[in-house]
Design a protein around this motif. Structure first.
Motif, PDB file in Angstrom:
ATOM      1  N   GLN A 115      -3.683  -4.675  -7.059  1.00 34.90           N
ATOM      2  CA  GLN A 115      -2.715  -4.086  -7.978  1.00 34.90           C
ATOM      3  C   GLN A 115      -1.583  -3.361  -7.253  1.00 34.90           C
ATOM      4  OE1 GLN A 115      -6.029  -2.012  -9.744  1.00 34.90           O
ATOM      5  NE2 GLN A 115      -5.616  -2.965 -11.733  1.00 34.90           N
ATOM      6  N   ALA A 116      -1.383  -3.667  -5.978  1.00 36.61           N
ATOM      7  CA  ALA A 116      -0.393  -2.959  -5.160  1.00 36.61           C
ATOM      8  C   ALA A 116       1.013  -3.043  -5.748  1.00 36.61           C
ATOM      9  CB  ALA A 116      -0.401  -3.483  -3.729  1.00 36.61           C
ATOM     10  N   GLU A 117       1.407  -4.200  -6.247  1.00 40.73           N
ATOM     11  CA  GLU A 117       2.755  -4.329  -6.807  1.00 40.73           C
ATOM     12  C   GLU A 117       2.915  -3.463  -8.058  1.00 40.73           C
ATOM     13  OE1 GLU A 117       5.769  -7.797  -8.355  1.00 40.73           O
ATOM     14  OE2 GLU A 117       4.294  -8.299  -6.812  1.00 40.73           O
ATOM     15  N   GLU A 118       1.912  -3.467  -8.908  1.00 41.32           N
ATOM     16  CA  GLU A 118       1.950  -2.636 -10.119  1.00 41.32           C
ATOM     17  C   GLU A 118       1.965  -1.151  -9.749  1.00 41.32           C
ATOM     18  OE1 GLU A 118      -0.412  -2.295 -14.375  1.00 41.32           O
ATOM     19  OE2 GLU A 118      -1.445  -3.220 -12.686  1.00 41.32           O
ATOM     20  N   PHE A 119       1.176  -0.770  -8.739  1.00 44.29           N
ATOM     21  CA  PHE A 119       1.145   0.611  -8.272  1.00 44.29           C
ATOM     22  C   PHE A 119       2.504   1.005  -7.689  1.00 44.29           C
ATOM     23  CE2 PHE A 119      -0.602   3.724  -4.947  1.00 44.29           C
ATOM     24  CZ  PHE A 119      -0.710   4.773  -5.839  1.00 44.29           C
ATOM     25  N   ALA A 120       3.117   0.123  -6.915  1.00 45.06           N
ATOM     26  CA  ALA A 120       4.444   0.401  -6.341  1.00 45.06           C
ATOM     27  C   ALA A 120       5.490   0.560  -7.442  1.00 45.06           C
ATOM     28  CB  ALA A 120       4.849  -0.713  -5.376  1.00 45.06           C
ATOM     29  N   ASP A 121       5.442  -0.291  -8.466  1.00 43.25           N
ATOM     30  CA  ASP A 121       6.375  -0.156  -9.598  1.00 43.25           C
ATOM     31  C   ASP A 121       6.187   1.187 -10.296  1.00 43.25           C
ATOM     32  OD1 ASP A 121       7.386  -2.676  -9.103  1.00 43.25           O
ATOM     33  OD2 ASP A 121       6.248  -3.651 -10.715  1.00 43.25           O
ATOM     34  N   SER A 176       2.154  10.753   1.975  1.00 40.77           N
ATOM     35  CA  SER A 176       1.520   9.454   2.230  1.00 40.77           C
ATOM     36  C   SER A 176       1.111   8.767   0.932  1.00 40.77           C
ATOM     37  CB  SER A 176       0.305   9.609   3.143  1.00 40.77           C
ATOM     38  OG  SER A 176      -0.714  10.333   2.491  1.00 40.77           O
ATOM     39  N   PHE A 177       0.971   9.525  -0.140  1.00 39.11           N
ATOM     40  CA  PHE A 177       0.600   8.946  -1.430  1.00 39.11           C
ATOM     41  C   PHE A 177       1.816   8.340  -2.129  1.00 39.11           C
ATOM     42  CE2 PHE A 177      -0.386   9.044  -5.962  1.00 39.11           C
ATOM     43  CZ  PHE A 177      -1.625   8.438  -5.975  1.00 39.11           C
ATOM     44  N   VAL A 178       2.948   8.995  -2.026  1.00 38.15           N
ATOM     45  CA  VAL A 178       4.160   8.582  -2.743  1.00 38.15           C
ATOM     46  C   VAL A 178       4.959   7.632  -1.862  1.00 38.15           C
ATOM     47  CG1 VAL A 178       6.128   9.382  -4.089  1.00 38.15           C
ATOM     48  CG2 VAL A 178       4.144  10.840  -3.852  1.00 38.15           C
ATOM     49  N   THR A 179       4.472   6.423  -1.721  1.00 40.63           N
ATOM     50  CA  THR A 179       5.092   5.434  -0.847  1.00 40.63           C
ATOM     51  C   THR A 179       6.320   4.809  -1.513  1.00 40.63           C
ATOM     52  OG1 THR A 179       3.677   3.694  -1.685  1.00 40.63           O
ATOM     53  CG2 THR A 179       2.868   4.933   0.205  1.00 40.63           C
ATOM     54  N   ALA A 185      -0.050  -0.787  -1.056  1.00 42.07           N
ATOM     55  CA  ALA A 185      -1.265  -1.508  -0.658  1.00 42.07           C
ATOM     56  C   ALA A 185      -2.053  -0.708   0.368  1.00 42.07           C
ATOM     57  CB  ALA A 185      -0.908  -2.885  -0.111  1.00 42.07           C
ATOM     58  N   ALA A 186      -1.365  -0.054   1.288  1.00 48.69           N
ATOM     59  CA  ALA A 186      -2.049   0.757   2.305  1.00 48.69           C
ATOM     60  C   ALA A 186      -2.772   1.938   1.664  1.00 48.69           C
ATOM     61  CB  ALA A 186      -1.044   1.240   3.355  1.00 48.69           C
ATOM     62  N   THR A 187      -2.133   2.580   0.693  1.00 51.18           N
ATOM     63  CA  THR A 187      -2.781   3.689  -0.025  1.00 51.18           C
ATOM     64  C   THR A 187      -4.017   3.184  -0.757  1.00 51.18           C
ATOM     65  OG1 THR A 187      -0.715   4.911  -0.280  1.00 51.18           O
ATOM     66  CG2 THR A 187      -2.478   5.427  -1.844  1.00 51.18           C
ATOM     67  N   LEU A 188      -3.876   2.059  -1.467  1.00 49.68           N
ATOM     68  CA  LEU A 188      -5.006   1.500  -2.205  1.00 49.68           C
ATOM     69  C   LEU A 188      -6.118   1.068  -1.252  1.00 49.68           C
ATOM     70  CD1 LEU A 188      -3.065  -0.517  -4.925  1.00 49.68           C
ATOM     71  CD2 LEU A 188      -4.186   1.718  -5.168  1.00 49.68           C
ATOM     72  N   ALA A 189      -5.772   0.511  -0.097  1.00 53.29           N
ATOM     73  CA  ALA A 189      -6.774   0.101   0.892  1.00 53.29           C
ATOM     74  C   ALA A 189      -7.510   1.318   1.450  1.00 53.29           C
ATOM     75  CB  ALA A 189      -6.114  -0.689   2.027  1.00 53.29           C
ATOM     76  N   ARG A 190      -6.772   2.388   1.704  1.00 55.35           N
ATOM     77  CA  ARG A 190      -7.395   3.620   2.215  1.00 55.35           C
ATOM     78  C   ARG A 190      -8.454   4.122   1.235  1.00 55.35           C
ATOM     79  NH1 ARG A 190      -2.886   6.029   3.121  1.00 55.35           N
ATOM     80  NH2 ARG A 190      -2.847   7.396   1.306  1.00 55.35           N
ATOM     81  N   TYR A 191      -8.113   4.129  -0.065  1.00 53.23           N
ATOM     82  CA  TYR A 191      -9.079   4.587  -1.067  1.00 53.23           C
ATOM     83  C   TYR A 191     -10.198   3.579  -1.269  1.00 53.23           C
ATOM     84  CZ  TYR A 191      -6.876   8.946  -2.186  1.00 53.23           C
ATOM     85  OH  TYR A 191      -6.402  10.225  -2.110  1.00 53.23           O
TER      86      TYR A 191
END
Length: 188
Positions: free
Chosen positions: A19-25, A41-44, A51-57
């Protein structure tokens, strides 16, 4: 995957790497509103950063640590809640949140945080849930208070954001307190 209904048009569900694209939007819509209150680091600014934030979590969740959940309103990601940290061994977690202005005032964060508290304190048996926020973040402190947390301390100059040190409040609720509040709600 699960989907937990928050109201007739909003639900809570894990935020995952796909869901990285949706999260970025979502972050594009929310960035300036949430930037003062959350870490940089959260507010990319990019899909790759999201995607990096989501991967970290995702990696943290796989290790039984922090987790990230989105709040969708009418099918659009509008915010979320998270276990900033989660330690079954220590019996302690920290919960956080963020929300776009378009979804404010509906009680979604309070219901979502209560869901996380139920899972951590009741289902997983942790002893303590914490909430940390900038001392001037009145809305965040109000959520902590609504879910039954107590203000335990203000840490002076404890959080650096935007080149400025800010005071940070620490709120917490114990398992016994949360379960008593939950039982009282069931009786009402």
């Amino acid at each position: 995957m699960f989907r937990h209904e928050l109201d007739a048009s909003a639900y809570l569900s894990p935020l995952e790497i796909w869901q990285a694209e949706e999260f970025a939007d979502h972050l594009d819509r929310a960035r300036e509103f949430i930037r003062p209150w959350v870490g940089p680091s959260f507010v990319t600014n990019t899909v790759e950063g999201a995607a990096a934030t989501l991967a970290r979590y995702a990696n943290s969740a796989a290790a039984d640590g922090g987790r990230l959940y989105g709040i969708w309103v009418d099918g659009v990601l509008r915010g979320g809640v998270m276990f900033v940290s989660f330690s079954a061994a220590a019996g302690v977690c920290e919960i956080g949140c963020w929300l776009e202005p378009a979804a404010e005032g509906r009680g979604l964060i309070t219901r979502a945080v209560t869901t996380l508290l139920d899972w951590a304190l009741r289902d997983r048996g942790l002893n303590r849930a914490e909430w940390r926020c900038r001392a001037d973040n009145v809305r965040s402190a109000a959520v902590a208070e609504r879910v039954g947390m107590r203000h335990e301390a203000t840490l002076r100059g404890a959080w650096l954001n935007g080149g400025v040190f800010h005071d940070k409040q620490v709120w917490a609720i114990l398992r016994s307190e949360h379960l008593a509040r939950r039982d009282a709600r069931v009786i009402e």
